[in-house]
Design an enzyme around this catalytic site. Structure first.
Site, PDB file in Angstrom:
ATOM      1  N   SER A 166      46.850  41.030  39.448  1.00  0.00           N
ATOM      2  CA  SER A 166      46.423  40.159  40.415  1.00  0.00           C
ATOM      3  C   SER A 166      45.999  41.062  41.620  1.00  0.00           C
ATOM      4  O   SER A 166      44.564  42.083  41.571  1.00  0.00           O
ATOM      5  CB  SER A 166      47.396  39.334  40.950  1.00  0.00           C
ATOM      6  OG  SER A 166      46.722  38.305  41.981  1.00  0.00           O
TER       7      SER A 166
ATOM      8  N   ASP B 173      42.198  31.231  35.030  1.00  0.00           N
ATOM      9  CA  ASP B 173      43.477  31.439  34.548  1.00  0.00           C
ATOM     10  C   ASP B 173      44.557  30.248  35.609  1.00  0.00           C
ATOM     11  O   ASP B 173      45.628  30.953  35.697  1.00  0.00           O
ATOM     12  CB  ASP B 173      43.824  32.864  34.587  1.00  0.00           C
ATOM     13  CG  ASP B 173      44.048  33.390  36.157  1.00  0.00           C
ATOM     14  OD1 ASP B 173      43.606  32.752  37.126  1.00  0.00           O
ATOM     15  OD2 ASP B 173      44.266  34.501  36.258  1.00  0.00           O
TER      16      ASP B 173
ATOM     17  N   HIS C 113      47.879  32.723  34.868  1.00  0.00           N
ATOM     18  CA  HIS C 113      47.923  33.743  35.968  1.00  0.00           C
ATOM     19  C   HIS C 113      49.045  34.928  35.896  1.00  0.00           C
ATOM     20  O   HIS C 113      48.629  35.904  35.864  1.00  0.00           O
ATOM     21  CB  HIS C 113      47.516  33.431  37.331  1.00  0.00           C
ATOM     22  CG  HIS C 113      47.234  34.599  38.133  1.00  0.00           C
ATOM     23  ND1 HIS C 113      46.073  35.562  38.235  1.00  0.00           N
ATOM     24  CD2 HIS C 113      47.720  35.193  39.218  1.00  0.00           C
ATOM     25  CE1 HIS C 113      46.183  36.360  39.129  1.00  0.00           C
ATOM     26  NE2 HIS C 113      47.132  36.001  39.704  1.00  0.00           N
TER      27      HIS C 113
END
Length: 721
Positions: free
Chosen positions: A301, A623, A676
């Site tokens: 991320s 995602d 995610h």
């Protein structure tokens, strides 16, 4: 059973005969042989109709046995009518208050039970369940299968966590935080959130002027692998990947968690904590103590943006850089394996900073507005949340980058024509979208304008750009709102706008990536002033210009160069097949005290199951957090081959993982998830990472693996390379 016959009267049944087939005691009947003078005749009873049978529910309340009655007493007993039974019901009627009390008691009991389990069950138990169900012998964990193939630990591994997934602990606090020294304020059980919420918000917030610690407060990142292995008990982040790497021989000396305070700007992590210097020293030590094998860096991320900043910092000269020299990355880094990287930003960040919302919060705000954003019981949840998160400068690193060239404008967007009903757009070998004629015609009739990231009204989001009448907000004068007088500690900068400023924002109708920054500068000038000093969101004209040596450009891949490391490889691994937020329909909210004047219009809906608009949010492939365009463009086109952003020609690879939900509840978050965070437990992704750490190259993995339309969308973007 025979009834009792009164003299000259009708035959009737006693009450016990109506209720019980067999009476609980014998009933004495008058004998015909008895002389008339021996028993006085009972009084005449007027004729009546036989009462209806008593309801079955009354059988549960049988009368206790009574002594035998004389025939006279039986004959003189009045019959039991239905009206009498209705006037004296067997159970008292339940009231609305009783139902409410039972409901509240049930919810409270469940809440305390969940809290008890949350704080007492070991964090490893959910993992045991996953292993027992999903990691059965027919589906061994990737680490075990890789070990059977002969793979062993080779390259040291560095984990770089993303925003909110790393733990933070208290080192110094105010009086309300007594007893919390070195206790986690973020991560773990989050016990202090519900024990002392306002105190927790105060300690998690940063100084609104400096973006650093407020006076008297020091919150620091947790160190070691435990910093981000589990976000909360049972909710893994890095734990499954760490466990699988351990199966092929990795241990703590060959794995390093590059924990940092994800709230503050990237450069300030070095200014305050010397985090970048610690990462540099740790990587150098791991390389020197592991036979010179370079490290494999695995950011997740926002960690991908943080490490992008690090690669520029480590080679830049002091005092703003690490002074490692122009070949430091070439000597120390084998590969950068990015997971769910928001290279070009995330539209979700816009809604979070603009109205403290995302899709789920918007729905909750619509269902229970009095709980989230009104002054009920003094909560004002959204206001406190906005005040806190707007002090986190790192969030501004994830605003959309590249403006309208990347994200589209009023007329056009790269994802135009995306079919939200088609979850599997492509196979691995095709980069060409396939439709039948009817589908293509339908989509041409009603296109989705993804370039309009914020639209005030569904009609504005869907109408032709020539029909939109916009009034520029940039020169609007902010007025004073006399309603807002008691905000005090929930001040969110909206209180300085006044009614005139709020109206000017709504009158502009729609905002693209090119005007989003102007919007945020208008509604939150203090936040953006800090952010502009540390981050940039444009496209470089000339990367040789000395101004791009400033650290504010280092985390933007469109305004910086990759290091001179031709043998290094960069991977972009991310999930697809999950609806991901891309644009929003907003509305103005009624003025109240300390209110947030804008919110996502959850009533805006496309009307069909296949529509991309649901609950005021336009979705696209991704995602669930990062759209495909942001995660994949740089490796698909921006860095592919030798470009001005990648002058040494570092090889790039895309590996997409098509989302498949868990087969059952016991499988937890699934082993094929493309979410995610849940993707961190995806077996295919873990296998790819293990192979890279054991020495494999991108070609050894088979090159690109693509399920989405990322190559087609990338070609639509006309960017100078």
């Amino acid at each position: 059973m025979e009834g009792v016959k009164a003299a000259g009267g009708p035959t009737f049944r006693s009450e016990y005969e109506s209720i019980c087939p067999t009476p609980p005691f014998p009933i004495i009947h008058p004998s015909p042989a008895t002389p008339p003078h021996s028993t006085p005749p009972p009084p005449q009873t007027p004729p009546f109709h036989e009462p209806p049978p008593i309801q079955m529910s009354l059988l549960r309340r049988r009368k206790p046995p009574t002594p035998p009655q004389t025939p006279a007493a039986v004959s003189t007993k009045k019959p039991s009518h239905a009206s009498d039974r209705r006037q004296n019901p067997p159970y008292p009627p339940s009231s609305c208050l009783d139902s409410c009390c039972w409901t509240i008691g049930l919810f409270c009991s469940l809440w305390f039970l969940l809290l008890f389990l949350y704080n007492t069950i070991p964090a490893s138990i959910p993992l045991y369940v996953t292993e027992a169900i999903a990691w059965r012998p027919s589906r061994d964990p990737p680490g075990a299968r890789m070990r059977e193939e002969g793979l062993r630990a080779r390259h040291p591994v560095v984990f770089v966590p993303g925003i909110v997934t790393g733990g933070l602990e208290l080192w110094e606090g105010l009086g309300c935080a007594e007893g919390l020294f070195r206790k986690r304020l973020w991560g773990g059980t989050f016990g202090e959130v519900y024990k002392r919420p306002l105190c927790w918000v105060q300690h998690m917030s940063l100084d609104n002027a400096t973006g650093l610690d407020p006076p008297g407060i020091r919150v620091r990142p947790v160190s070691g692998l435990v910093a981000a292995d589990y976000f909360a008990p049972g909710y893994f982040v890095w734990a499954v990947l760490i466990a699988n790497l351990a199966r092929i021989g990795y241990e703590e000396k060959t794995m390093y968690m590059a924990a940092y305070d994800w709230r503050i700007s990237f450069q300030n992590t070095e200014v305050r904590d010397q985090t970048l210097s610690r990462i540099k020293s740790s990587i150098e030590l791991m390389v020197s103590t592991n036979g010179g094998n370079k490290v494999v860096v695995i950011p997740h991320s926002m960690g991908a943006l943080y490490f992008l900043h690090f690669m520029k910092w480590v080679e830049a000269p002091a005092p703003n850089g690490g002074g490692g020299g122009s070949d430091w990355c070439a000597r120390h880094v084998k590969a950068v394996v990015n997971i769910g990287a928001p290279f070009l930003g995330v539209p979700k960040t816009v809604s979070a900073l603009f109205s403290a919302e995302a899709r789920d919060i918007a729905v909750a705000r619509a269902v229970a507005p009095s709980v989230l954003d009104k002054d009920v019981f003094g909560f004002q949840t959204l206001q406190h949340f906005m005040r806190m998160t707007r002090t986190w400068d790192s969030s501004m690193s994830m605003l959309p980058k590249g403006g309208d060239i990347i994200w589209g404008d009023l007329h056009w967007s790269p994802e135009g024509g995306y079919d939200c009903s088609n979850k599997k757009q492509k196979n691995n070998d095709s980069h060409t979208e396939v439709h039948n004629g009817k589908e293509s015609l339908d989509r041409r009739k009603k296109p989705v304008h993804y370039g309009r990231i914020i639209s005030f009204g569904k009609d504005v989001a869907e109408m032709h750009s020539s029909d939109i009448n916009r009034v520029d907000f940039r020169g609007a004068i902010k007025g004073n709102n006399l309603v807002i007088t008691t905000c005090k500690d929930v001040w969110t900068e909206y209180q300085d706008m006044g009614v005139g400023g709020v109206k000017a924002v709504a009158d502009y109708k729609t905002y693209t990536a090119g005007s989003i920054l102007d919007l945020l500068n208008y509604v939150a000038p203090k936040m953006m002033k800090r952010g502009d000093a540390h981050f940039s969101h444009g496209i470089a004209d000339d990367l040789d210009d000395r101004k791009y040596d400033h650290y504010k450009y280092w985390s933007n891949p469109l305004e910086t160069k990759l290091p001179n490391a031709p043998e290094m490889e960069i991977f972009s691994l991310y999930g697809v097949g999950v609806p991901t937020e891309r644009a929003y329909v907003y509305k103005s909210t009624p003025a109240t005290d300390c209110y947030i004047p804008f919110q996502i219009d959850t009533s805006a809906d496309g009307g069909t199951e296949e529509s991309c608009l649901k609950g005021g949010v336009f979705s696209v492939d991704g995602d669930e957090t990062v759209p495909v365009l942001s995660a994949g463009f740089m490796c698909a086109k921006g860095w592919r081959g030798k470009t001005r952003f990648n002058p040494s020609g570092i090889r790039t690879f895309i590996r997409e993982y098509d989302h498949a939900p868990p087969a059952n509840l016991l499988e937890g978050r699934g082993t094929q998830s493309g979410g995610h965070v849940d993707i961190m437990g995806n077996f295919a992704l873990i296998e790819d990472i293990i192979r890279i750490a054991a020495g494999a190259t991108g070609d050894d993995l088979g090159g690109d693996r693509v399920h989405s339309e990322i190559f087609e969308w990338s070609e639509r973007i006309k960017l100078k390379l």
